[in-house]
Design a protein around this motif. Sequence first.
Motif, PDB file in Angstrom:
ATOM      1  N   UNK A  30       0.838  -1.210   0.000  1.00  0.00           N
ATOM      2  CA  UNK A  30       0.000   0.000   0.000  1.00  0.00           C
ATOM      3  C   UNK A  30       0.871   1.257   0.000  1.00  0.00           C
ATOM      4  N   UNK A  31       1.952   1.217   0.787  1.00  0.00           N
ATOM      5  CA  UNK A  31       2.863   2.369   0.833  1.00  0.00           C
ATOM      6  C   UNK A  31       3.513   2.641  -0.504  1.00  0.00           C
ATOM      7  N   UNK A  32       3.968   1.582  -1.175  1.00  0.00           N
ATOM      8  CA  UNK A  32       4.626   1.755  -2.481  1.00  0.00           C
ATOM      9  C   UNK A  32       3.633   2.327  -3.495  1.00  0.00           C
ATOM     10  N   UNK A  33       2.385   1.865  -3.437  1.00  0.00           N
ATOM     11  CA  UNK A  33       1.355   2.387  -4.334  1.00  0.00           C
ATOM     12  C   UNK A  33       1.119   3.883  -4.073  1.00  0.00           C
ATOM     13  N   UNK A  34       0.963   4.235  -2.803  1.00  0.00           N
ATOM     14  CA  UNK A  34       0.691   5.623  -2.421  1.00  0.00           C
ATOM     15  C   UNK A  34       1.851   6.550  -2.807  1.00  0.00           C
ATOM     16  N   UNK A  35       3.080   6.174  -2.406  1.00  0.00           N
ATOM     17  CA  UNK A  35       4.221   7.048  -2.708  1.00  0.00           C
ATOM     18  C   UNK A  35       4.545   7.031  -4.198  1.00  0.00           C
ATOM     19  N   UNK A 145       9.668   1.842  -3.706  1.00  0.00           N
ATOM     20  CA  UNK A 145       9.922   0.572  -3.019  1.00  0.00           C
ATOM     21  C   UNK A 145      11.073   0.708  -2.015  1.00  0.00           C
ATOM     22  N   UNK A 146      12.183   1.322  -2.438  1.00  0.00           N
ATOM     23  CA  UNK A 146      13.324   1.496  -1.528  1.00  0.00           C
ATOM     24  C   UNK A 146      12.936   2.396  -0.354  1.00  0.00           C
ATOM     25  N   UNK A 147      12.142   3.425  -0.647  1.00  0.00           N
ATOM     26  CA  UNK A 147      11.702   4.321   0.420  1.00  0.00           C
ATOM     27  C   UNK A 147      10.859   3.553   1.452  1.00  0.00           C
ATOM     28  N   UNK A 148       9.891   2.776   0.957  1.00  0.00           N
ATOM     29  CA  UNK A 148       8.985   2.073   1.877  1.00  0.00           C
ATOM     30  C   UNK A 148       9.695   0.953   2.633  1.00  0.00           C
ATOM     31  N   UNK A 149      10.770   0.387   2.052  1.00  0.00           N
ATOM     32  CA  UNK A 149      11.558  -0.616   2.785  1.00  0.00           C
ATOM     33  C   UNK A 149      12.120  -0.006   4.068  1.00  0.00           C
ATOM     34  N   UNK A 150      12.425   1.293   3.995  1.00  0.00           N
ATOM     35  CA  UNK A 150      13.010   1.978   5.158  1.00  0.00           C
ATOM     36  C   UNK A 150      11.945   2.641   6.038  1.00  0.00           C
ATOM     37  N   UNK A 151      10.872   3.121   5.415  1.00  0.00           N
ATOM     38  CA  UNK A 151       9.884   3.935   6.136  1.00  0.00           C
ATOM     39  C   UNK A 151       8.713   3.118   6.691  1.00  0.00           C
ATOM     40  N   UNK A 152       8.604   1.832   6.299  1.00  0.00           N
ATOM     41  CA  UNK A 152       7.554   0.955   6.826  1.00  0.00           C
ATOM     42  C   UNK A 152       8.244  -0.119   7.663  1.00  0.00           C
ATOM     43  N   UNK A 153       7.785  -0.321   8.876  1.00  0.00           N
ATOM     44  CA  UNK A 153       8.404  -1.316   9.766  1.00  0.00           C
ATOM     45  C   UNK A 153       8.357  -2.696   9.109  1.00  0.00           C
ATOM     46  N   UNK A 154       9.482  -3.426   9.143  1.00  0.00           N
ATOM     47  CA  UNK A 154       9.516  -4.736   8.508  1.00  0.00           C
ATOM     48  C   UNK A 154      10.618  -5.611   9.069  1.00  0.00           C
ATOM     49  N   UNK A 173      21.902   4.315  -2.069  1.00  0.00           N
ATOM     50  CA  UNK A 173      21.369   3.973  -3.398  1.00  0.00           C
ATOM     51  C   UNK A 173      21.473   5.089  -4.431  1.00  0.00           C
ATOM     52  N   UNK A 174      22.297   6.108  -4.191  1.00  0.00           N
ATOM     53  CA  UNK A 174      22.213   7.273  -5.079  1.00  0.00           C
ATOM     54  C   UNK A 174      22.519   6.950  -6.540  1.00  0.00           C
ATOM     55  N   UNK A 175      23.377   5.952  -6.812  1.00  0.00           N
ATOM     56  CA  UNK A 175      23.691   5.621  -8.212  1.00  0.00           C
ATOM     57  C   UNK A 175      22.748   4.578  -8.797  1.00  0.00           C
ATOM     58  N   UNK A 176      22.005   3.898  -7.931  1.00  0.00           N
ATOM     59  CA  UNK A 176      21.164   2.799  -8.420  1.00  0.00           C
ATOM     60  C   UNK A 176      19.798   3.280  -8.888  1.00  0.00           C
TER      61      UNK A 176
END
Length: 203
Positions: A30-35, A145-154, A173-176
């Motif tokens: 849901x987070x990845x969809x929203x962001x 996806x990378x943002x939500x990996x960090x911003x959503x508890x997991x 991840x700046x170059x990726x």
Amino acid sequence: TSSLVSDSSDLFNLIHMLNDHSDYLYAHSLGVSLYGVMIAKAVKWNSPASVYKVAMGGLFHDIGKKEIDRSILEKPRRDFTPEDVKIYETHPYRGMEILSRLNAVPSDVLQIVLQHHENCLGLGFPMCLSKARIHPMARLISVANEFCKLAVKGPDGPALAPEFAVRRMISLHSDKLDHTFFIALMQIFKIKPPSDFRMHHAA
């Protein structure tokens, strides 16, 4: 129309499967969809078709994980065995196969699901695609996806505050990641991009 109705009900069932498989997976999707939608609007992808595809691609990008044993998904990545990694890295293919059976899913969404772990250095999976060969919507969803990996508890740890999550992404991840979409994410949180970031054409 009956096929659309039955496909919509299939999509609804897929959402239930995500929820049943792991609470984290559901919240993350849901987070990845929203962001993803927020980033799309920040780069002026305002057409209803584009917003719909990004939202759907974000929601279902990890649907292939429903076929992976929960014991693997609940481990921190640093504890993966080589066999775990191999199984985990099949989830983009599995997801594309699941969604390709439904008529209601646009081909752009299938590309998002297949390519959301590719990266701009050509070191992603499952196909190690170069940046030019990654679908623009998949490049956008990889940022969300990378943002939500960090911003959503997991499994990998507690949720970081958005600003800290973005700063961690800059260092890791700046170059990726595609800078157009990465800068758009920074703008959402009013974070100034580093001076060496360049805005590329998104398409």
